[in-house]
Design a protein around this motif. Sequence first.
Motif, PDB file in Angstrom:
ATOM      1  N   THR A  71       0.832  -1.204   0.000  1.00  0.00           N
ATOM      2  CA  THR A  71       0.000   0.000   0.000  1.00  0.00           C
ATOM      3  C   THR A  71       0.868   1.257   0.000  1.00  0.00           C
ATOM      4  O   THR A  71       1.976   1.269   0.530  1.00  0.00           O
ATOM      5  N   ALA A  72       0.352   2.306  -0.575  1.00  0.00           N
ATOM      6  CA  ALA A  72       1.088   3.577  -0.644  1.00  0.00           C
ATOM      7  C   ALA A  72       1.310   4.155   0.751  1.00  0.00           C
ATOM      8  O   ALA A  72       2.363   4.729   1.035  1.00  0.00           O
ATOM      9  N   LYS A  73       0.336   3.989   1.625  1.00  0.00           N
ATOM     10  CA  LYS A  73       0.444   4.499   2.987  1.00  0.00           C
ATOM     11  C   LYS A  73       1.621   3.839   3.719  1.00  0.00           C
ATOM     12  O   LYS A  73       2.402   4.514   4.392  1.00  0.00           O
ATOM     13  N   TYR A  74       1.763   2.538   3.567  1.00  0.00           N
ATOM     14  CA  TYR A  74       2.858   1.818   4.209  1.00  0.00           C
ATOM     15  C   TYR A  74       4.195   2.249   3.627  1.00  0.00           C
ATOM     16  O   TYR A  74       5.155   2.475   4.369  1.00  0.00           O
ATOM     17  N   ARG A  75       4.281   2.359   2.293  1.00  0.00           N
ATOM     18  CA  ARG A  75       5.551   2.740   1.655  1.00  0.00           C
ATOM     19  C   ARG A  75       5.979   4.136   2.085  1.00  0.00           C
ATOM     20  O   ARG A  75       7.158   4.384   2.339  1.00  0.00           O
ATOM     21  N   THR A  76       5.024   5.063   2.191  1.00  0.00           N
ATOM     22  CA  THR A  76       5.345   6.424   2.625  1.00  0.00           C
ATOM     23  C   THR A  76       5.867   6.425   4.061  1.00  0.00           C
ATOM     24  O   THR A  76       6.863   7.083   4.364  1.00  0.00           O
ATOM     25  N   HIS A  78       7.248   3.928   5.655  1.00  0.00           N
ATOM     26  CA  HIS A  78       8.548   3.258   5.673  1.00  0.00           C
ATOM     27  C   HIS A  78       9.650   4.185   5.169  1.00  0.00           C
ATOM     28  O   HIS A  78      10.737   4.238   5.761  1.00  0.00           O
ATOM     29  N   ALA A  79       9.384   4.929   4.123  1.00  0.00           N
ATOM     30  CA  ALA A  79      10.376   5.865   3.587  1.00  0.00           C
ATOM     31  C   ALA A  79      10.707   6.953   4.607  1.00  0.00           C
ATOM     32  O   ALA A  79      11.877   7.333   4.764  1.00  0.00           O
ATOM     33  N   THR A  80       9.698   7.411   5.322  1.00  0.00           N
ATOM     34  CA  THR A  80       9.920   8.433   6.352  1.00  0.00           C
ATOM     35  C   THR A  80      10.787   7.880   7.476  1.00  0.00           C
ATOM     36  O   THR A  80      11.741   8.539   7.917  1.00  0.00           O
ATOM     37  N   ARG A  81      10.470   6.667   7.941  1.00  0.00           N
ATOM     38  CA  ARG A  81      11.285   6.046   9.001  1.00  0.00           C
ATOM     39  C   ARG A  81      12.721   5.846   8.544  1.00  0.00           C
ATOM     40  O   ARG A  81      13.665   6.097   9.298  1.00  0.00           O
ATOM     41  N   GLU A  82      12.905   5.413   7.322  1.00  0.00           N
ATOM     42  CA  GLU A  82      14.256   5.187   6.788  1.00  0.00           C
ATOM     43  C   GLU A  82      15.036   6.495   6.678  1.00  0.00           C
ATOM     44  O   GLU A  82      16.225   6.552   6.998  1.00  0.00           O
ATOM     45  N   ILE A  84      14.662   9.174   8.533  1.00  0.00           N
ATOM     46  CA  ILE A  84      15.017   9.569   9.902  1.00  0.00           C
ATOM     47  C   ILE A  84      16.199   8.734  10.398  1.00  0.00           C
ATOM     48  O   ILE A  84      17.127   9.265  11.023  1.00  0.00           O
ATOM     49  N   ARG A  85      16.181   7.438  10.107  1.00  0.00           N
ATOM     50  CA  ARG A  85      17.272   6.563  10.527  1.00  0.00           C
ATOM     51  C   ARG A  85      18.591   6.979   9.889  1.00  0.00           C
ATOM     52  O   ARG A  85      19.615   7.083  10.562  1.00  0.00           O
ATOM     53  N   VAL A  86      18.586   7.248   8.592  1.00  0.00           N
ATOM     54  CA  VAL A  86      19.806   7.639   7.884  1.00  0.00           C
ATOM     55  C   VAL A  86      20.324   8.985   8.391  1.00  0.00           C
ATOM     56  O   VAL A  86      21.540   9.169   8.561  1.00  0.00           O
ATOM     57  N   GLU A  87      19.413   9.926   8.666  1.00  0.00           N
ATOM     58  CA  GLU A  87      19.835  11.220   9.197  1.00  0.00           C
ATOM     59  C   GLU A  87      20.502  11.065  10.559  1.00  0.00           C
ATOM     60  O   GLU A  87      21.533  11.688  10.836  1.00  0.00           O
ATOM     61  N   ALA A  88      19.942  10.213  11.420  1.00  0.00           N
ATOM     62  CA  ALA A  88      20.534   9.972  12.739  1.00  0.00           C
ATOM     63  C   ALA A  88      21.908   9.303  12.598  1.00  0.00           C
ATOM     64  O   ALA A  88      22.857   9.645  13.315  1.00  0.00           O
ATOM     65  N   PHE A  89      22.021   8.391  11.671  1.00  0.00           N
ATOM     66  CA  PHE A  89      23.280   7.695  11.393  1.00  0.00           C
ATOM     67  C   PHE A  89      24.342   8.699  10.939  1.00  0.00           C
ATOM     68  O   PHE A  89      25.480   8.697  11.444  1.00  0.00           O
ATOM     69  N   ASN A  90      23.985   9.579  10.028  1.00  0.00           N
ATOM     70  CA  ASN A  90      24.930  10.585   9.529  1.00  0.00           C
ATOM     71  C   ASN A  90      25.316  11.595  10.607  1.00  0.00           C
ATOM     72  O   ASN A  90      26.474  12.032  10.667  1.00  0.00           O
ATOM     73  N   MET A  91      24.368  11.960  11.471  1.00  0.00           N
ATOM     74  CA  MET A  91      24.682  12.876  12.562  1.00  0.00           C
ATOM     75  C   MET A  91      25.663  12.237  13.543  1.00  0.00           C
ATOM     76  O   MET A  91      26.584  12.906  14.044  1.00  0.00           O
ATOM     77  N   ALA A  92      25.501  10.946  13.805  1.00  0.00           N
ATOM     78  CA  ALA A  92      26.426  10.246  14.701  1.00  0.00           C
ATOM     79  C   ALA A  92      27.834  10.231  14.106  1.00  0.00           C
ATOM     80  O   ALA A  92      28.828  10.428  14.824  1.00  0.00           O
ATOM     81  N   PHE A  93      27.956  10.010  12.801  1.00  0.00           N
ATOM     82  CA  PHE A  93      29.267  10.045  12.153  1.00  0.00           C
ATOM     83  C   PHE A  93      29.866  11.449  12.215  1.00  0.00           C
ATOM     84  O   PHE A  93      31.067  11.613  12.427  1.00  0.00           O
ATOM     85  N   ALA A  94      29.045  12.479  12.058  1.00  0.00           N
ATOM     86  CA  ALA A  94      29.533  13.854  12.122  1.00  0.00           C
ATOM     87  C   ALA A  94      30.062  14.184  13.518  1.00  0.00           C
ATOM     88  O   ALA A  94      31.121  14.820  13.665  1.00  0.00           O
ATOM     89  N   GLU A  95      29.345  13.728  14.550  1.00  0.00           N
ATOM     90  CA  GLU A  95      29.805  13.959  15.920  1.00  0.00           C
ATOM     91  C   GLU A  95      31.115  13.219  16.192  1.00  0.00           C
ATOM     92  O   GLU A  95      32.023  13.765  16.826  1.00  0.00           O
ATOM     93  N   LEU A  96      31.214  11.981  15.730  1.00  0.00           N
ATOM     94  CA  LEU A  96      32.453  11.220  15.895  1.00  0.00           C
ATOM     95  C   LEU A  96      33.602  11.901  15.157  1.00  0.00           C
ATOM     96  O   LEU A  96      34.717  11.991  15.664  1.00  0.00           O
ATOM     97  N   ARG A  97      33.324  12.408  13.981  1.00  0.00           N
ATOM     98  CA  ARG A  97      34.347  13.085  13.177  1.00  0.00           C
ATOM     99  C   ARG A  97      34.911  14.303  13.898  1.00  0.00           C
ATOM    100  O   ARG A  97      36.110  14.569  13.853  1.00  0.00           O
ATOM    101  N   LYS A  98      34.049  15.031  14.628  1.00  0.00           N
ATOM    102  CA  LYS A  98      34.500  16.220  15.362  1.00  0.00           C
ATOM    103  C   LYS A  98      35.489  15.867  16.476  1.00  0.00           C
ATOM    104  O   LYS A  98      36.315  16.691  16.862  1.00  0.00           O
TER     105      LYS A  98
END
Length: 131
Positions: A71-76, A78-82, A84-98
Amino acid sequence: MLNSDQTEIDLPPTHSESESVFSDCGRTGSTEDTGGVGLCSQSRTAETGDAVKKDLQHLSREERRRRRRATAKYRTAHATRERIRVEAFNMAFAELRKLLPTLPPDKKLSKIEILRLAICYISYLNHVLDV
């Protein structure tokens, strides 16, 4: 969000289900009989939901999951959750990099380079503490 045992109610009914629902509606509760209120549309919605539930009960658990995920509702969602997950992952790498010392300090590092540098830096700090 539904768990794996629940079914998606807003799936479209099959052709035979819609015929039986609308044929019953034409005979009993039309809008003319109720003064334009439209009781038939309420019963049609309830009957359609029941028919879809009944139709989905005979399907395997995996098939129900597959249909819900299509269903389109589920895909939307899921894409939103993904995202958010990728943004949190990238922020953690940025903090480690600092926290890691490099020359020059603003040098762009890949994620694997950040991890390898962090490993080296941690082992260096352990060595400094041991001495």
